[in-house]
Scaffold this motif. Structure first.
Motif, PDB file in Angstrom:
ATOM      1  N   GLY A   1       0.802  -1.205   0.000  1.00 54.72           N
ATOM      2  CA  GLY A   1       0.000   0.000   0.000  1.00 54.72           C
ATOM      3  C   GLY A   1       0.837   1.258   0.000  1.00 54.72           C
ATOM      4  O   GLY A   1       2.064   1.236  -0.120  1.00 54.72           O
ATOM      5  N   ILE A   2       0.131   2.381   0.138  1.00 51.84           N
ATOM      6  CA  ILE A   2       0.745   3.707   0.095  1.00 51.84           C
ATOM      7  C   ILE A   2       0.218   4.510   1.269  1.00 51.84           C
ATOM      8  O   ILE A   2      -0.997   4.595   1.486  1.00 51.84           O
ATOM      9  CB  ILE A   2       0.416   4.421  -1.227  1.00 51.84           C
ATOM     10  N   VAL A   3       1.111   5.116   2.033  1.00 48.61           N
ATOM     11  CA  VAL A   3       0.758   5.999   3.136  1.00 48.61           C
ATOM     12  C   VAL A   3       1.112   7.429   2.752  1.00 48.61           C
ATOM     13  O   VAL A   3       2.194   7.681   2.228  1.00 48.61           O
ATOM     14  CB  VAL A   3       1.520   5.615   4.423  1.00 48.61           C
ATOM     15  N   ASN A   4       0.200   8.356   3.026  1.00 50.26           N
ATOM     16  CA  ASN A   4       0.433   9.795   2.868  1.00 50.26           C
ATOM     17  C   ASN A   4       0.595  10.237   1.421  1.00 50.26           C
ATOM     18  O   ASN A   4       1.026  11.376   1.167  1.00 50.26           O
ATOM     19  CB  ASN A   4       1.657  10.257   3.671  1.00 50.26           C
ATOM     20  N   GLY A   5       0.254   9.391   0.459  1.00 50.98           N
ATOM     21  CA  GLY A   5       0.376   9.752  -0.946  1.00 50.98           C
ATOM     22  C   GLY A   5      -0.979  10.008  -1.589  1.00 50.98           C
ATOM     23  O   GLY A   5      -2.022   9.632  -1.064  1.00 50.98           O
ATOM     24  N   SER A   6      -0.947  10.644  -2.747  1.00 48.24           N
ATOM     25  CA  SER A   6      -2.154  10.937  -3.518  1.00 48.24           C
ATOM     26  C   SER A   6      -1.929  10.493  -4.951  1.00 48.24           C
ATOM     27  O   SER A   6      -1.112  11.077  -5.670  1.00 48.24           O
ATOM     28  CB  SER A   6      -2.470  12.433  -3.467  1.00 48.24           C
ATOM     29  N   LEU A   7      -2.630   9.449  -5.372  1.00 50.46           N
ATOM     30  CA  LEU A   7      -2.557   8.977  -6.753  1.00 50.46           C
ATOM     31  C   LEU A   7      -3.544   9.764  -7.599  1.00 50.46           C
ATOM     32  O   LEU A   7      -4.724   9.868  -7.244  1.00 50.46           O
ATOM     33  CB  LEU A   7      -2.871   7.489  -6.836  1.00 50.46           C
ATOM     34  N   THR A   8      -3.079  10.310  -8.719  1.00 49.74           N
ATOM     35  CA  THR A   8      -3.908  11.167  -9.559  1.00 49.74           C
ATOM     36  C   THR A   8      -3.924  10.634 -10.979  1.00 49.74           C
ATOM     37  O   THR A   8      -2.879  10.538 -11.631  1.00 49.74           O
ATOM     38  CB  THR A   8      -3.388  12.611  -9.540  1.00 49.74           C
ATOM     39  N   ILE A   9      -5.113  10.269 -11.435  1.00 45.93           N
ATOM     40  CA  ILE A   9      -5.318   9.774 -12.801  1.00 45.93           C
ATOM     41  C   ILE A   9      -5.962  10.926 -13.564  1.00 45.93           C
ATOM     42  O   ILE A   9      -7.135  11.235 -13.378  1.00 45.93           O
ATOM     43  CB  ILE A   9      -6.225   8.528 -12.795  1.00 45.93           C
ATOM     44  N   ARG A  10      -5.183  11.609 -14.383  1.00 42.53           N
ATOM     45  CA  ARG A  10      -5.662  12.832 -15.036  1.00 42.53           C
ATOM     46  C   ARG A  10      -5.359  12.786 -16.530  1.00 42.53           C
ATOM     47  O   ARG A  10      -4.220  12.599 -16.946  1.00 42.53           O
ATOM     48  CB  ARG A  10      -5.014  14.070 -14.420  1.00 42.53           C
ATOM     49  N   GLY A  11      -6.409  12.932 -17.334  1.00 38.60           N
ATOM     50  CA  GLY A  11      -6.231  12.895 -18.775  1.00 38.60           C
ATOM     51  C   GLY A  11      -5.777  11.548 -19.276  1.00 38.60           C
ATOM     52  O   GLY A  11      -5.097  11.465 -20.307  1.00 38.60           O
ATOM     53  N   SER A  12      -6.163  10.490 -18.583  1.00 41.14           N
ATOM     54  CA  SER A  12      -5.687   9.142 -18.925  1.00 41.14           C
ATOM     55  C   SER A  12      -6.834   8.257 -19.387  1.00 41.14           C
ATOM     56  O   SER A  12      -8.007   8.530 -19.120  1.00 41.14           O
ATOM     57  CB  SER A  12      -4.998   8.501 -17.716  1.00 41.14           C
ATOM     58  N   ASP A  13      -6.481   7.180 -20.048  1.00 42.42           N
ATOM     59  CA  ASP A  13      -7.451   6.180 -20.494  1.00 42.42           C
ATOM     60  C   ASP A  13      -6.875   4.797 -20.214  1.00 42.42           C
ATOM     61  O   ASP A  13      -5.670   4.569 -20.390  1.00 42.42           O
ATOM     62  CB  ASP A  13      -7.729   6.325 -21.997  1.00 42.42           C
ATOM     63  N   ASN A  14      -7.742   3.892 -19.752  1.00 41.50           N
ATOM     64  CA  ASN A  14      -7.371   2.493 -19.605  1.00 41.50           C
ATOM     65  C   ASN A  14      -6.403   2.281 -18.437  1.00 41.50           C
ATOM     66  O   ASN A  14      -5.219   1.994 -18.613  1.00 41.50           O
ATOM     67  CB  ASN A  14      -6.764   1.957 -20.911  1.00 41.50           C
ATOM     68  N   VAL A  15      -6.925   2.420 -17.225  1.00 38.32           N
ATOM     69  CA  VAL A  15      -6.121   2.333 -16.008  1.00 38.32           C
ATOM     70  C   VAL A  15      -6.763   1.351 -15.031  1.00 38.32           C
ATOM     71  O   VAL A  15      -7.971   1.381 -14.811  1.00 38.32           O
ATOM     72  CB  VAL A  15      -5.982   3.711 -15.332  1.00 38.32           C
ATOM     73  N   ILE A  16      -5.934   0.488 -14.430  1.00 38.63           N
ATOM     74  CA  ILE A  16      -6.382  -0.455 -13.409  1.00 38.63           C
ATOM     75  C   ILE A  16      -5.539  -0.244 -12.152  1.00 38.63           C
ATOM     76  O   ILE A  16      -4.308  -0.227 -12.215  1.00 38.63           O
ATOM     77  CB  ILE A  16      -6.231  -1.911 -13.893  1.00 38.63           C
ATOM     78  N   VAL A  17      -6.216  -0.095 -10.999  1.00 33.68           N
ATOM     79  CA  VAL A  17      -5.542  -0.031  -9.698  1.00 33.68           C
ATOM     80  C   VAL A  17      -6.212  -1.065  -8.801  1.00 33.68           C
ATOM     81  O   VAL A  17      -7.421  -1.006  -8.566  1.00 33.68           O
ATOM     82  CB  VAL A  17      -5.653   1.369  -9.063  1.00 33.68           C
ATOM     83  N   ARG A  18      -5.408  -2.023  -8.250  1.00 33.21           N
ATOM     84  CA  ARG A  18      -5.994  -3.125  -7.486  1.00 33.21           C
ATOM     85  C   ARG A  18      -5.105  -3.531  -6.308  1.00 33.21           C
ATOM     86  O   ARG A  18      -3.887  -3.381  -6.342  1.00 33.21           O
ATOM     87  CB  ARG A  18      -6.192  -4.371  -8.383  1.00 33.21           C
ATOM     88  N   ASN A  19      -5.751  -4.078  -5.309  1.00 35.72           N
ATOM     89  CA  ASN A  19      -5.103  -4.783  -4.202  1.00 35.72           C
ATOM     90  C   ASN A  19      -4.069  -3.920  -3.468  1.00 35.72           C
ATOM     91  O   ASN A  19      -2.960  -4.354  -3.193  1.00 35.72           O
ATOM     92  CB  ASN A  19      -4.436  -6.067  -4.696  1.00 35.72           C
ATOM     93  N   LEU A  20      -4.470  -2.701  -3.113  1.00 36.75           N
ATOM     94  CA  LEU A  20      -3.606  -1.805  -2.354  1.00 36.75           C
ATOM     95  C   LEU A  20      -4.385  -1.222  -1.186  1.00 36.75           C
ATOM     96  O   LEU A  20      -5.607  -1.042  -1.284  1.00 36.75           O
ATOM     97  CB  LEU A  20      -3.112  -0.648  -3.224  1.00 36.75           C
ATOM     98  N   GLU A  21      -3.703  -0.903  -0.108  1.00 36.55           N
ATOM     99  CA  GLU A  21      -4.280  -0.057   0.924  1.00 36.55           C
ATOM    100  C   GLU A  21      -3.670   1.324   0.765  1.00 36.55           C
ATOM    101  O   GLU A  21      -2.445   1.487   0.788  1.00 36.55           O
ATOM    102  CB  GLU A  21      -4.004  -0.591   2.327  1.00 36.55           C
ATOM    103  N   ILE A  22      -4.511   2.322   0.567  1.00 38.07           N
ATOM    104  CA  ILE A  22      -4.056   3.696   0.369  1.00 38.07           C
ATOM    105  C   ILE A  22      -4.635   4.530   1.501  1.00 38.07           C
ATOM    106  O   ILE A  22      -5.845   4.710   1.607  1.00 38.07           O
ATOM    107  CB  ILE A  22      -4.476   4.234  -1.012  1.00 38.07           C
TER     108      ILE A  22
END
Length: 454
Positions: A186-207
């Motif tokens: 997982g990720i602590v204290n971070g911010s994932l940003t999907i901007r202007g994108s196509d075809n994205v998969i995010v799985r099996n993480l604790e954020i």
């Protein structure tokens, strides 16, 4: 409900300037065994190779969502540091990148981590001209009034926020799969940003705990509120996105732990998962959203009419537990909400509502299960933010049997100043089996969130 492996990192300093320690000194970016494009097909055991099924929500429409399944061997990474993750995603050039990428994260990483293994803190991000004490003294409504903060101190706060942003925000480009390995990634204290994108998969993480060190005071936000910058995951202007088996929460800083300034909670978090700015074709499945106030907004403002025709989102088999509001709040979109489990105990006393029907929104809700704590009534589960319709059926509240289903819309409309209509204008055709409502809690508690995939 929280998975193991993240607690130790959540407690790191937000007090001293820099702490050095035995964190790995250099980012590790290691491709696993080479795989050919021909091998990039769905596999039962390799989460990176799995793609969204043909009928799994709105993200399966109009071409589907495959993420980085076609990544060439040189673009398949295994990482275990924050910098390694950023490099694998394309670093500062990730936004707008269309390279097929597959990234396996096999540990919990902290977004405050430096390349030499130290951990930056709020003090390290602060502009020399900024301090919270000075900010509170300067913009106290008793002396400053209802004017928006302006001047050198507000400018210093904004610069401080920008310094933190450069460290903790990471963009995800198009054609990317990001998956956690095992049950403690997982990720602590971070911010994932999907901007202007196509075809994205995010799985099996604790954020967890996208902590803003420099919240801004807005005296005209419903009489005054603190607002923060970072979402755990933000989706802007993006299409074909699948968020699956992700645990999202505030970590060691849940709402009830935050101090109060100017009579309002000092809010250091924004959304857990916000979907805005013409984003479209998104599936949010088997995730947990826990211990957070403003959970998910779909559509950023009433004035953004370019969102018309977009914001088609499916939410299914998610857990919402001890939340405050926005589960979700919707503007403009056609949003399918089915087989979700809402366990709202009202711990901390900050619960406000669940489904927010905003401007031109069309929410279709089917077979959702609600467990409500003391003082919460079925009529509180819906709020009208300028909407006109919400179609709902099959809801259970507090263990009601199949012969005692609760009509949530009727419960809301009974005392509503402006009742909502009960029929949307679209048909939900992109979905898998909708389970009987009474089976939802057991299914969601067993299978939702990070670490539940085999």
């Amino acid at each position: 409900m929280h998975k193991a492996g993240i607690t130790a990192l959540l407690a790191v300093g937000l007090t001293a300037a820099t702490i050095t320690g035995p964190v790995q000194a250099e980012p590790t970016v290691r491709p696993p065994q080479p795989q050919s494009r021909e091998a990039a097909t769905p596999s039962q055991h390799d989460l990176g190779q799995q793609v969204l099924s043909d009928s799994d929500g709105w993200a399966s429409a109009e071409g589907g969502t495959t993420g980085g399944a076609a990544a060439a061997p040189e673009n398949i990474y295994r990482v275990n540091t924050w910098q390694g993750l950023r490099d694998a995603l394309g670093g500062d050039s990730a936004r707008g990148d269309t390279t097929d990428r597959m990234i396996y994260l096999d540990s919990t990483v902290n977004a405050n981590e430096t390349t030499n293994g130290g951990l930056l803190t709020c003090a390290a991000y602060a502009d020399p001209s900024y301090s919270l004490e000075a900010y509170l003294n300067q913009y106290d409504p008793a002396t400053w009034g209802a004017n928006n903060p302006t001047g050198p101190l507000e400018e210093a706060r904004d610069r401080s926020n920008g310094i933190q942003d450069d460290q903790v925000r990471q963009y995800i480009g198009s054609n990317v799969t990001l998956v956690g390995v095992g049950d403690t990634s997982g990720i602590v204290n971070g911010s994932l940003t999907i901007r202007g994108s196509d075809n994205v998969i995010v799985r099996n993480l604790e954020i967890a705990d996208a902590y803003d060190c420099f919240p801004a005071w807005d005296p005209n936000d419903f009489g005054g509120n603190w607002n923060s910058e970072f979402d755990n995951i933000s989706i802007f202007e993006s299409t074909h996105v699948w968020i699956d088996h992700v645990s999202l929460n505030d970590g060691e800083n849940p709402p009830e732990s935050l101090p109060t300034y100017f009579g309002q909670k000092y809010e250091v978090h924004d959304g857990l998962l916000d979907i805005t700015n013409e984003s479209d074709l998104v599936t949010v499945s088997w995730n947990t959203f826990t211990d957070h106030d403003k959970v998910m907004i779909i559509g950023s403002s009433d004035s953004r009419t370019t969102d018309r025709g977009a914001l088609r989102v499916t939410l299914h088999h998610n857990l919402f537990e001890n939340t405050g509001q926005r589960t979700p709040r919707v503007r403009f979109g056609q949003v399918h909400i089915y087989n979700n489990y809402y366990n709202e105990t009202n711990e901390g006393g900050y619960y406000q509502y669940g489904w927010g029907a905003g401007k031109e929104s069309e929410i279709l809700a089917e077979n959702n299960y609600f467990e409500l704590g003391d003082g919460l009534e079925a009529s509180a589960l819906i709020h009208n933010w300028g909407g006109t319709m919400l179609e709902e059926r099959g809801s259970f509240v507090n263990g009601s049997s199949k012969h005692q289903r609760v009509d949530l819309l009727a419960a809301y409309n009974t005392n509503a100043d402006i009742p909502l209509g009960d029929s949307v204008t679209w048909d939900a055709t992109h979905h898998e089996r909708i389970e009987p409502t009474q089976s939802v809690p057991k299914l969601v508690l067993k299978h939702a969130g990070s670490g539940a995939l085999e």
